[in-house]
Design an enzyme around this catalytic site. Structure first.
Site, PDB file in Angstrom:
ATOM      1  N   MET A  81      -3.255  15.824 -19.376  1.00 12.99           N
ATOM      2  CA  MET A  81      -2.723  16.737 -20.222  1.00 12.99           C
ATOM      3  C   MET A  81      -2.235  16.194 -21.616  1.00 12.99           C
ATOM      4  O   MET A  81      -1.625  17.028 -22.199  1.00 12.99           O
ATOM      5  CB  MET A  81      -1.382  17.155 -19.587  1.00 12.99           C
ATOM      6  CG  MET A  81      -1.770  18.115 -18.239  1.00 12.99           C
ATOM      7  SD  MET A  81      -3.036  19.508 -18.456  1.00 12.99           S
ATOM      8  CE  MET A  81      -3.976  19.365 -17.193  1.00 12.99           C
ATOM      9  N   CYS A  82      -2.728  15.102 -21.877  1.00 10.99           N
ATOM     10  CA  CYS A  82      -2.375  14.583 -22.987  1.00 10.99           C
ATOM     11  C   CYS A  82      -3.185  15.291 -24.140  1.00 10.99           C
ATOM     12  O   CYS A  82      -4.487  15.343 -23.919  1.00 10.99           O
ATOM     13  CB  CYS A  82      -2.556  13.014 -23.214  1.00 10.99           C
ATOM     14  SG  CYS A  82      -1.188  12.268 -22.590  1.00 10.99           S
ATOM     15  N   GLU A 119       0.749   7.406 -26.161  1.00 10.10           N
ATOM     16  CA  GLU A 119      -0.403   6.485 -26.616  1.00 10.10           C
ATOM     17  C   GLU A 119       0.213   4.998 -26.852  1.00 10.10           C
ATOM     18  O   GLU A 119      -0.439   4.011 -26.543  1.00 10.10           O
ATOM     19  CB  GLU A 119      -0.530   6.843 -28.078  1.00 10.10           C
ATOM     20  CG  GLU A 119      -1.649   8.050 -27.926  1.00 10.10           C
ATOM     21  CD  GLU A 119      -0.961   9.358 -27.475  1.00 10.10           C
ATOM     22  OE1 GLU A 119      -1.572  10.402 -27.130  1.00 10.10           O
ATOM     23  OE2 GLU A 119       0.564   9.481 -27.353  1.00 10.10           O
ATOM     24  N   ASP A 133      -7.344  -9.423 -16.833  1.00 15.33           N
ATOM     25  CA  ASP A 133      -8.982  -9.594 -16.436  1.00 15.33           C
ATOM     26  C   ASP A 133      -9.239 -10.950 -17.089  1.00 15.33           C
ATOM     27  O   ASP A 133     -10.154 -11.374 -16.428  1.00 15.33           O
ATOM     28  CB  ASP A 133      -9.574  -8.418 -17.342  1.00 15.33           C
ATOM     29  CG  ASP A 133     -10.884  -8.449 -17.051  1.00 15.33           C
ATOM     30  OD1 ASP A 133     -11.473  -8.657 -15.760  1.00 15.33           O
ATOM     31  OD2 ASP A 133     -11.777  -8.265 -18.104  1.00 15.33           O
TER      32      ASP A 133
END
Length: 164
Positions: A81-82, A119, A133
């Site tokens: 929904m952004c 964001e 990672d």
């Protein structure tokens, strides 16, 4: 006692119970800024290797910076929904002055009709995940913690500053 949700008005659900994106077209355009922070905890030896650039995958911090910036730009692709936003500035920074963690901060700005909190939060998350990672071959027990909004300005609700 449970509330009757059928009489409530939800911002992301229409009168027929279908999910919708909030209509921001009537909102005023304003300068908006959001800052988020988080951390990735690790063994001191792992942090030393990151600082010295001694990991096989390369430049961990700069790769994480790129990932954070990319994450901020792609937030609307990740969170349903952004709104897709035209971002005017994205900064991702790292504090390496600890013995067992890296503090990550992100600041995002735009001029628009909706805020940039998601964001900034996404930038921190993606930067932390990238560090994980790139260093997981050395340490799998790293922890990503305490991701939070620390500041936002602009829009109808004005300024929010987290008491840290």
């Amino acid at each position: 006692m449970s509330e009757d949700n059928s009489k409530k008005e939800f911002s992301h659900i229409d009168q027929n119970g279908r999910v919708k994106m909030v209509d921001v077209s009537k909102k005023e355009i304003s300068e908006r800024t959001a800052r988020a922070a988080g951390e990735i905890k690790m063994k001191p030896e792992t942090l030393k290797k990151i600082k010295k650039g001694n990991l096989k995958k390369g430049a961990v911090i700069e790769t994480a910076r790129i990932a954070g910036i990319t994450g901020a730009k792609k937030t609307s692709d990740l969170i349903p929904m952004c709104h897709p936003l035209l971002l005017s500035s994205i900064k991702v920074d790292f504090d390496l002055d600890f013995k067992d963690k890296i503090i990550i901060t992100a600041e995002v700005k735009n001029s628009g009709q909706t805020g940039v909190e998601m964001e900034a939060l996404t930038a921190v998350n993606l930067a932390a995940l990238t560090i994980y990672d790139m260093a997981k071959a050395v340490e799998k027990s790293m922890e990503i913690n305490n991701i939070r909004l620390i500041y936002k300005a602009g829009g109808k609700s004005g300024i929010y500053e987290r008491a840290e």
